[in-house]
Structures are given as structure tokens and as C-alpha cells.
Design a protein around this motif. Structure first.
Motif, short mmCIF file in Angstrom:
data_model
loop_
_atom_site.label_atom_id
_atom_site.label_comp_id
_atom_site.label_asym_id
_atom_site.label_seq_id
_atom_site.Cartn_x
_atom_site.Cartn_y
_atom_site.Cartn_z
N GLN A 248 0.81 -1.10 -0.08
CA GLN A 248 0.00 -0.04 -0.04
C GLN A 248 0.96 1.38 -0.13
OE1 GLN A 248 -2.63 0.41 3.47
NE2 GLN A 248 -4.10 1.72 2.30
N ASN A 249 1.84 1.09 0.65
CA ASN A 249 2.89 2.48 0.99
C ASN A 249 3.64 2.45 -0.57
OD1 ASN A 249 5.20 3.92 1.28
ND2 ASN A 249 5.63 3.14 3.10
N ALA A 250 4.02 1.69 -1.00
CA ALA A 250 4.61 1.65 -2.50
C ALA A 250 3.62 2.19 -3.36
CB ALA A 250 5.06 0.33 -3.07
N ILE A 251 2.47 1.63 -3.50
CA ILE A 251 1.61 1.92 -4.62
C ILE A 251 0.90 3.38 -4.43
CG2 ILE A 251 -0.90 1.47 -5.57
CD1 ILE A 251 -0.36 -1.64 -4.82
N SER A 252 0.57 3.95 -3.14
CA SER A 252 0.35 5.14 -2.95
C SER A 252 1.42 6.07 -3.25
CB SER A 252 0.07 5.16 -1.42
OG SER A 252 -0.50 6.61 -1.12
N ASN A 253 2.58 5.72 -3.00
CA ASN A 253 3.88 6.50 -3.48
C ASN A 253 3.87 6.95 -4.82
OD1 ASN A 253 6.82 7.43 -3.93
ND2 ASN A 253 7.00 7.25 -1.75
N ILE A 254 3.43 5.83 -5.48
CA ILE A 254 3.93 5.68 -7.05
C ILE A 254 2.70 6.72 -7.59
CG2 ILE A 254 3.58 4.62 -9.03
CD1 ILE A 254 4.95 2.15 -7.61
N ILE A 255 1.51 6.45 -7.09
CA ILE A 255 0.35 7.33 -7.67
C ILE A 255 0.59 9.04 -7.19
CG2 ILE A 255 -2.06 7.75 -7.36
CD1 ILE A 255 -2.38 4.46 -7.26
N GLY A 256 0.94 9.11 -5.97
CA GLY A 256 1.26 10.24 -5.45
C GLY A 256 2.25 11.09 -5.88
N ASN A 257 3.27 10.17 -6.45
CA ASN A 257 4.51 11.17 -7.36
C ASN A 257 3.80 11.57 -8.64
OD1 ASN A 257 6.65 11.07 -5.31
ND2 ASN A 257 7.36 9.55 -6.51
N ALA A 258 2.87 10.82 -9.15
CA ALA A 258 2.30 11.11 -10.65
C ALA A 258 1.41 12.37 -10.51
CB ALA A 258 1.56 10.04 -11.35
N VAL A 259 0.67 12.47 -9.34
CA VAL A 259 -0.12 13.35 -9.07
C VAL A 259 0.95 15.07 -8.66
CG1 VAL A 259 -1.95 14.40 -7.64
CG2 VAL A 259 -2.25 12.25 -8.47
N MET A 260 1.47 14.68 -7.77
CA MET A 260 2.27 15.71 -7.50
C MET A 260 3.38 16.63 -8.42
SD MET A 260 3.23 15.15 -3.50
CE MET A 260 4.24 13.57 -3.72
N HIS A 261 3.79 15.65 -9.29
CA HIS A 261 4.72 16.19 -10.18
C HIS A 261 4.10 16.39 -11.64
CE1 HIS A 261 7.94 15.33 -7.25
NE2 HIS A 261 7.58 14.42 -6.89
N SER A 262 3.00 16.01 -11.72
CA SER A 262 2.41 16.67 -12.98
C SER A 262 1.90 17.96 -13.00
CB SER A 262 1.21 15.64 -13.28
OG SER A 262 1.73 14.28 -13.64
N PRO A 263 1.82 18.89 -13.81
CA PRO A 263 1.36 20.11 -13.85
C PRO A 263 -0.06 20.22 -13.86
CG PRO A 263 3.12 20.02 -15.55
CD PRO A 263 2.83 18.62 -15.08
N GLU A 264 -0.88 21.35 -13.62
CA GLU A 264 -2.13 21.29 -13.41
C GLU A 264 -2.67 21.21 -15.08
OE1 GLU A 264 -3.27 25.45 -12.31
OE2 GLU A 264 -2.51 24.93 -10.20
N GLN A 265 -3.95 20.85 -15.17
CA GLN A 265 -4.54 20.40 -16.38
C GLN A 265 -4.12 19.25 -17.18
OE1 GLN A 265 -7.49 22.12 -16.71
NE2 GLN A 265 -6.83 22.96 -14.81
N GLU A 266 -3.10 18.58 -16.55
CA GLU A 266 -2.63 17.26 -16.97
C GLU A 266 -3.37 16.03 -16.84
OE1 GLU A 266 -0.35 17.38 -19.50
OE2 GLU A 266 0.22 19.35 -19.44
N GLU A 267 -2.95 14.80 -17.28
CA GLU A 267 -3.62 13.65 -17.08
C GLU A 267 -2.91 12.47 -16.26
OE1 GLU A 267 -6.24 12.09 -20.14
OE2 GLU A 267 -4.92 10.60 -20.37
N ILE A 268 -3.60 11.87 -15.19
CA ILE A 268 -3.12 10.83 -14.51
C ILE A 268 -3.80 9.81 -14.93
CG2 ILE A 268 -2.36 9.91 -12.23
CD1 ILE A 268 -1.22 12.68 -12.90
N GLU A 269 -3.20 8.43 -15.23
CA GLU A 269 -3.77 7.28 -15.61
C GLU A 269 -3.12 6.30 -14.96
OE1 GLU A 269 -5.01 4.63 -19.80
OE2 GLU A 269 -3.77 6.72 -19.85
N VAL A 270 -4.21 5.37 -14.24
CA VAL A 270 -3.87 4.06 -13.26
C VAL A 270 -4.60 3.08 -14.03
CG1 VAL A 270 -3.78 3.42 -11.18
CG2 VAL A 270 -3.49 5.84 -11.30
N THR A 271 -3.98 2.08 -14.27
CA THR A 271 -4.29 0.93 -14.71
C THR A 271 -3.72 -0.36 -14.34
OG1 THR A 271 -2.71 0.64 -16.68
CG2 THR A 271 -4.85 1.83 -17.22
N LEU A 272 -4.67 -1.36 -14.08
CA LEU A 272 -4.30 -2.55 -13.49
C LEU A 272 -4.95 -3.66 -14.21
CD1 LEU A 272 -3.00 -4.35 -11.22
CD2 LEU A 272 -5.10 -4.44 -10.02
N ASN A 273 -3.83 -4.21 -15.14
CA ASN A 273 -4.45 -5.67 -15.92
C ASN A 273 -3.43 -6.50 -15.80
OD1 ASN A 273 -5.38 -6.72 -18.03
ND2 ASN A 273 -5.27 -5.23 -19.56
#
Length: 174
Positions: free
Chosen positions: A90-115
């Protein structure tokens, strides 16, 4: 009584509290990384509904993405079950998603897929030099040359993610 050197006491107390909280977080990260690197560290392994875990981590970060005007997309396959340490993953996954959100500029896209038990987190609007990519999992490494607290964390987050994934013998790529 707000006199002399104590006149701005409230402003200084708020700043001091922020600094103490940041230092506490850093110490916890260092201790966590150190503990996991030790030879006597062992995982608490159980069956984990990875689909549910990824959804929980996405919910945690979705409002932060929306606050930045980011388009937060998820495509999570149901029924993905793995064995591992729930808290660490949970720590690892949250960190990865959090980095994507925090380091992406406004109006950009975050896509999380599990397949098929493969988790992908993609974010737009961010570019990283190949030289930085080679160091991204090193402790205390930060791609941002300013090293400002405003633009990044301690440089331990992805090192901890790497350590967690290595302990689980999971493959990963950045």
C-alpha cells in the motif's frame, strides 16, 4: 503579551510546527528504509486483493489531482489477487500514484491501470532526462536541481518503493 522578540510568536510557531512535522516524516522514511534494508527484516505475507488496494490508493490521491485540475483516469481489472505484505505494498502503490499527481502540472492527465497483475501509472506533462532515470531509485536522489522543498520530497520515496518491490521480488520499471 506579543512584546519584543515574541511579537510574531504565532507566525513562528506555525512555521516551527511545519518544520517539525517535515523532519518527523523524514526520520520515519529513513527508519523505514533502514529497517527494510536489514537482513533480519521479514515480510508479513497475506493474500491481497490488489484490485481493491489500487482502488483505495487511487481514492486517496484523486481529490488532490482534481484540485490541480488533472484528469484522473482509472482502469482496474477485478479479481487481481497477489501474496505480499499489505502495508508495504500500500505504501509503495500510494507513493507511485502520489508522485504522478504531485509532479504533474495542472490540467494534465494521470492514468492508473491494473491489468493482469500489471500496474501502470502514467502521467502527462512531465519529462525526465535519461541521466535522471538511471538514478531515480537511489536514496536521497532528486531530479529537481533546485532541491527545493516546494518542488519535491526527501528523495527517499522511490528508494523505499524500490526496496519494497525488491523485497517482494516484483519487477518494476520507471
Amino acid at each position: 503579551y506579543q512584546v519584543g522578540e515574541y511579537k510574531d510568536r504565532d507566525a513562528h510557531l506555525r512555521q516551527s510546527m511545519r518544520t517539525v512535522n517535515e523532519m518527523e516524516r523524514l526520520v520515519r522514511e529513513i527508519l523505514s528504509a533502514s529497517r527494510m534494508a536489514g537482513n533480519d527484516f521479514s515480510l508479513t505475507v497475506s493474500e491481497i486483493d490488489l484490485s481493491r488496494l489500487v482502488r483505495q490508493c487511487c481514492r486517496k490521491w484523486q481529490s488532490a489531482a482534481e484540485d490541480k485540475g488533472q484528469n484522473f483516469l482509472t482502469e482496474i481489472e477485478e479479481g487481481c489477487v497477489i501474496h505480499g505484505d499489505m502495508d508495504l505494498l500500500q505504501n509503495a502503490i500510494s507513493n507511485i500514484i502520489g508522485n504522478a499527481v504531485m509532479h504533474s502540472p495542472e490540467q494534465e492527465e494521470i492514468e492508473v491501470t491494473l491489468n493482469g497483475k500489471i500496474l501502470k501509472v502514467c502521467n502527462s506533462g512531465v519529462w525526465m532526462a535519461d541521466t535522471d532515470l538511471h538514478h531515480i531509485f537511489e536514496p536521497f536522489y532528486r531530479a529537481d536541481p533546485s532541491r527545493s522543498r516546494e518542488t519535491g520530497g526527501s528523495g527517499l520515496g522511490l528508494y523505499i518503493v524500490k526496496t519494497i518491490l525488491d523485497r517482494h521480488k516484483l519487477e518494476y520499471d520507471f
